[in-house]
Design a protein around this motif. Sequence first.
Motif, PDB file in Angstrom:
ATOM      1  N   UNK A 109     -11.723  21.788  23.444  1.00  0.00           N
ATOM      2  CA  UNK A 109     -12.042  20.548  22.722  1.00  0.00           C
ATOM      3  C   UNK A 109     -12.298  20.819  21.239  1.00  0.00           C
ATOM      4  N   UNK A 110     -12.949  21.937  20.938  1.00  0.00           N
ATOM      5  CA  UNK A 110     -13.199  22.259  19.536  1.00  0.00           C
ATOM      6  C   UNK A 110     -11.903  22.639  18.824  1.00  0.00           C
ATOM      7  N   UNK A 111     -11.035  23.361  19.519  1.00  0.00           N
ATOM      8  CA  UNK A 111      -9.765  23.759  18.906  1.00  0.00           C
ATOM      9  C   UNK A 111      -8.841  22.564  18.681  1.00  0.00           C
ATOM     10  N   UNK A 112      -9.004  21.511  19.459  1.00  0.00           N
ATOM     11  CA  UNK A 112      -8.192  20.306  19.279  1.00  0.00           C
ATOM     12  C   UNK A 112      -8.913  19.260  18.430  1.00  0.00           C
ATOM     13  N   UNK A 113     -10.065  19.609  17.867  1.00  0.00           N
ATOM     14  CA  UNK A 113     -10.854  18.734  16.996  1.00  0.00           C
ATOM     15  C   UNK A 113     -11.344  17.475  17.703  1.00  0.00           C
ATOM     16  N   UNK A 114     -11.555  17.563  19.007  1.00  0.00           N
ATOM     17  CA  UNK A 114     -12.219  16.465  19.702  1.00  0.00           C
ATOM     18  C   UNK A 114     -13.692  16.408  19.301  1.00  0.00           C
ATOM     19  N   UNK A 115     -14.219  17.561  18.920  1.00  0.00           N
ATOM     20  CA  UNK A 115     -15.575  17.677  18.401  1.00  0.00           C
ATOM     21  C   UNK A 115     -15.557  18.703  17.275  1.00  0.00           C
ATOM     22  N   UNK A 116     -16.587  18.637  16.444  1.00  0.00           N
ATOM     23  CA  UNK A 116     -16.804  19.653  15.425  1.00  0.00           C
ATOM     24  C   UNK A 116     -17.969  20.540  15.868  1.00  0.00           C
ATOM     25  N   UNK A 117     -17.947  21.825  15.544  1.00  0.00           N
ATOM     26  CA  UNK A 117     -19.065  22.702  15.925  1.00  0.00           C
ATOM     27  C   UNK A 117     -20.366  22.245  15.280  1.00  0.00           C
ATOM     28  N   UNK A 165     -10.148   7.095  16.480  1.00  0.00           N
ATOM     29  CA  UNK A 165     -11.211   8.022  16.089  1.00  0.00           C
ATOM     30  C   UNK A 165     -10.857   9.410  16.595  1.00  0.00           C
ATOM     31  N   UNK A 166     -10.814  10.405  15.728  1.00  0.00           N
ATOM     32  CA  UNK A 166     -10.338  11.727  16.154  1.00  0.00           C
ATOM     33  C   UNK A 166     -11.173  12.378  17.244  1.00  0.00           C
ATOM     34  N   UNK A 167     -12.483  12.168  17.245  1.00  0.00           N
ATOM     35  CA  UNK A 167     -13.343  12.862  18.200  1.00  0.00           C
ATOM     36  C   UNK A 167     -13.521  12.039  19.469  1.00  0.00           C
ATOM     37  N   UNK A 168     -14.203  12.654  20.452  1.00  0.00           N
ATOM     38  CA  UNK A 168     -14.520  11.982  21.709  1.00  0.00           C
ATOM     39  C   UNK A 168     -15.973  11.522  21.756  1.00  0.00           C
ATOM     40  N   UNK A 169     -16.680  11.653  20.641  1.00  0.00           N
ATOM     41  CA  UNK A 169     -18.118  11.411  20.652  1.00  0.00           C
ATOM     42  C   UNK A 169     -18.460   9.994  21.077  1.00  0.00           C
ATOM     43  N   UNK A 170     -17.674   9.014  20.611  1.00  0.00           N
ATOM     44  CA  UNK A 170     -17.976   7.622  20.939  1.00  0.00           C
ATOM     45  C   UNK A 170     -17.668   7.311  22.398  1.00  0.00           C
ATOM     46  N   UNK A 171     -16.987   8.228  23.098  1.00  0.00           N
ATOM     47  CA  UNK A 171     -16.723   8.050  24.525  1.00  0.00           C
ATOM     48  C   UNK A 171     -17.790   8.720  25.390  1.00  0.00           C
ATOM     49  N   UNK A 172     -18.562   9.653  24.821  1.00  0.00           N
ATOM     50  CA  UNK A 172     -19.448  10.470  25.643  1.00  0.00           C
ATOM     51  C   UNK A 172     -20.912  10.399  25.252  1.00  0.00           C
ATOM     52  N   UNK A 173     -21.238  10.021  24.026  1.00  0.00           N
ATOM     53  CA  UNK A 173     -22.653   9.902  23.649  1.00  0.00           C
ATOM     54  C   UNK A 173     -23.209   8.612  24.236  1.00  0.00           C
ATOM     55  N   UNK A 174     -24.317   8.671  25.005  1.00  0.00           N
ATOM     56  CA  UNK A 174     -24.814   7.482  25.715  1.00  0.00           C
ATOM     57  C   UNK A 174     -25.039   6.273  24.810  1.00  0.00           C
ATOM     58  N   UNK A 175     -25.686   6.456  23.655  1.00  0.00           N
ATOM     59  CA  UNK A 175     -25.956   5.316  22.779  1.00  0.00           C
ATOM     60  C   UNK A 175     -24.657   4.691  22.279  1.00  0.00           C
ATOM     61  N   UNK A 176     -23.673   5.530  21.964  1.00  0.00           N
ATOM     62  CA  UNK A 176     -22.394   5.024  21.494  1.00  0.00           C
ATOM     63  C   UNK A 176     -21.638   4.327  22.612  1.00  0.00           C
ATOM     64  N   UNK A 177     -21.711   4.904  23.822  1.00  0.00           N
ATOM     65  CA  UNK A 177     -21.008   4.312  24.958  1.00  0.00           C
ATOM     66  C   UNK A 177     -21.526   2.908  25.242  1.00  0.00           C
ATOM     67  N   UNK A 178     -22.866   2.721  25.154  1.00  0.00           N
ATOM     68  CA  UNK A 178     -23.445   1.400  25.392  1.00  0.00           C
ATOM     69  C   UNK A 178     -22.911   0.396  24.373  1.00  0.00           C
ATOM     70  N   UNK A 180     -21.353  27.459  17.526  1.00  0.00           N
ATOM     71  CA  UNK A 180     -22.272  26.947  18.554  1.00  0.00           C
ATOM     72  C   UNK A 180     -22.033  25.450  18.710  1.00  0.00           C
ATOM     73  N   UNK A 181     -22.255  24.955  19.927  1.00  0.00           N
ATOM     74  CA  UNK A 181     -22.015  23.536  20.187  1.00  0.00           C
ATOM     75  C   UNK A 181     -22.814  23.089  21.405  1.00  0.00           C
ATOM     76  N   UNK A 182     -23.358  21.886  21.303  1.00  0.00           N
ATOM     77  CA  UNK A 182     -23.963  21.211  22.453  1.00  0.00           C
ATOM     78  C   UNK A 182     -23.492  19.767  22.435  1.00  0.00           C
ATOM     79  N   UNK A 183     -23.345  19.186  23.609  1.00  0.00           N
ATOM     80  CA  UNK A 183     -22.850  17.825  23.694  1.00  0.00           C
ATOM     81  C   UNK A 183     -23.916  16.832  23.243  1.00  0.00           C
TER      82      UNK A 183
END
Length: 602
Positions: free
Chosen positions: A389-397, A113-126, A350-353
Amino acid sequence: MSSEDHPLPSSWRALARTLRLGWSASPGLIAVAFATTVGAALPDVLIAVALAWLTDAVISGAGVEMVVAAVVLGVLAALSWLLRVVSERADRRFADRTAVFMEAHVVRLQSGIPSLEHHERPAYVDRAQLLRDHADTLSEVYQYLFQAVGAVLRLGLTTALLMTIHPLLGLLCLFAVPTALVSHWRGGSEHALEERVGHHERLARHFFLLGTKASPGRELRVSRARERVREGRHRAWAVRHRIMSRARWVTAVWQAAALTVFAGAFVGSLVWVSLGTGSAAQVVLLLTAGSRLAQYIGNILGQVHFLRTIWLEGGRRLLWLEELAAAAERRSVTPAPDRVGAGITLEQVSFRYPGTDRRVLDEVSLHLPAGAVVAVVGENGAGKSTLVKLLTKMYEPDTGRILVDGRPLAEIPADAWRTRLSGAFQDFARFEYPLRLSIGLGDLPRAEEEGAVERAVERADARILVERLRQGLDTQLGNTWAQGVELSEGQWQKVALARGYMRDHPLLLLLDEPASALDAETEHLLFERYAERARALRGRDHITLLVSHRFSTVRMADLIVVLDGARVIEQGAHDDLMRLDGRYAELYGIQARAYRVRNAGE
């Protein structure tokens, strides 16, 4: 986005997907397991018939029938045992083979998965944590499915035998319906609750790792905080146990009530046949088949419960992860550029985790010109690493966009874009491989090239580190391995820097706090060397981005960007920013004075 953006798929779709994956792992073993597991149902049921036949022969005194019935009984028992042994061994081999296959599949999905969202979003982490915990159980889905089919076949045949005594005895199966319904409800409710309290389990495991790993061990002992960590783990487990225990007691009471209904019906049937006109053979048949009827129903409930566990904790989460990975891949549509002509531009980004309300970047507009050395500075928490992280596409704005020579970065496939990047990051990895490979991972196709690794070592100024190791680049890293060597924090960072320099001509070189473990003077010298090398590549459309919280170490950059409060507040060359006499000049002066005072004190 909310956690509902990617809900768990349906149980049946998840089961179908799990079965397809299992079949692709080992179809031959599946065929053997099915034939033996389901085939064992027939001799198991016929044993009750043979016992009734033997009883009738004993009472009537028919010697020949007695011998034949005993032989048939022995053959059936031996055949049942043989099929069960073959089935268990086939299931075990299949489970071992499929466990490796399933776990590798989960690893590929999560790392792909290109992003880190599934590693850092609480619901996804569970969800991901539960999937990792139950990845091996996915390998057992065929085993329990075949056992469930065999139990259903046994139940049907046994019910037919009971009806030969009296048709009304077939109604015994109806009294098992409440048990099946309660079991179905019990498994679903408990596992839904287990997901809701998953964060308590993760917290307990976090405390466990703190108390058992070497890296935090020194600090825990010096600060005498070991007892606090143990208490934290105990409290987290206690909260989870209290919630789960209360739910399990309630469901257990309902389960016991349903089983009581079936037990009462079976005992009543036995009394009715015994006191009626039933023969001794029929009583034995009822006792044997009836007791097995309860066992078969229990087996069915157990298999259904386990399969439901797989659907909820394994299969559904596996399918969810596959769909998440597929959705991420579909977002990218254009190829990565081979060169950067004008540069990279951020427009009102703009971006928020996930799971937070605070913006880490707030309407940031910025241009990174091709051929330039750009430094991003700011105090801790200003959003510097988030920009990387945004420049490496770990997240999208969340809003705004990032353009590469006018092309939206969101439309460029993450994997293709990352082949054009290189760098070292603040939260670098410690790959406990031989040093040569730990560096070579920065450009995997060239990891074994002697010259490529040597050049990376020189670029990172890590030659002294290599020379101090007895086996040089062939040194095994990590003191938990045979002849392994443990490095200091600064040495590990040097290895990460060398790894970041493996690619010869990246379009964007990102150095996110690459010398945070070193002192300010050493970092300043390193940044000067990085800038010199970057300028030597100016004609190659090379952008170098240096990130630091030390204002005094980046004065050589062509462009300095000052982040504060999630916004760009100043940008320009060092001399321009000093003449501006704003935030940069203020913080630069504070850090420079502190450095002079510290040196004077020494």
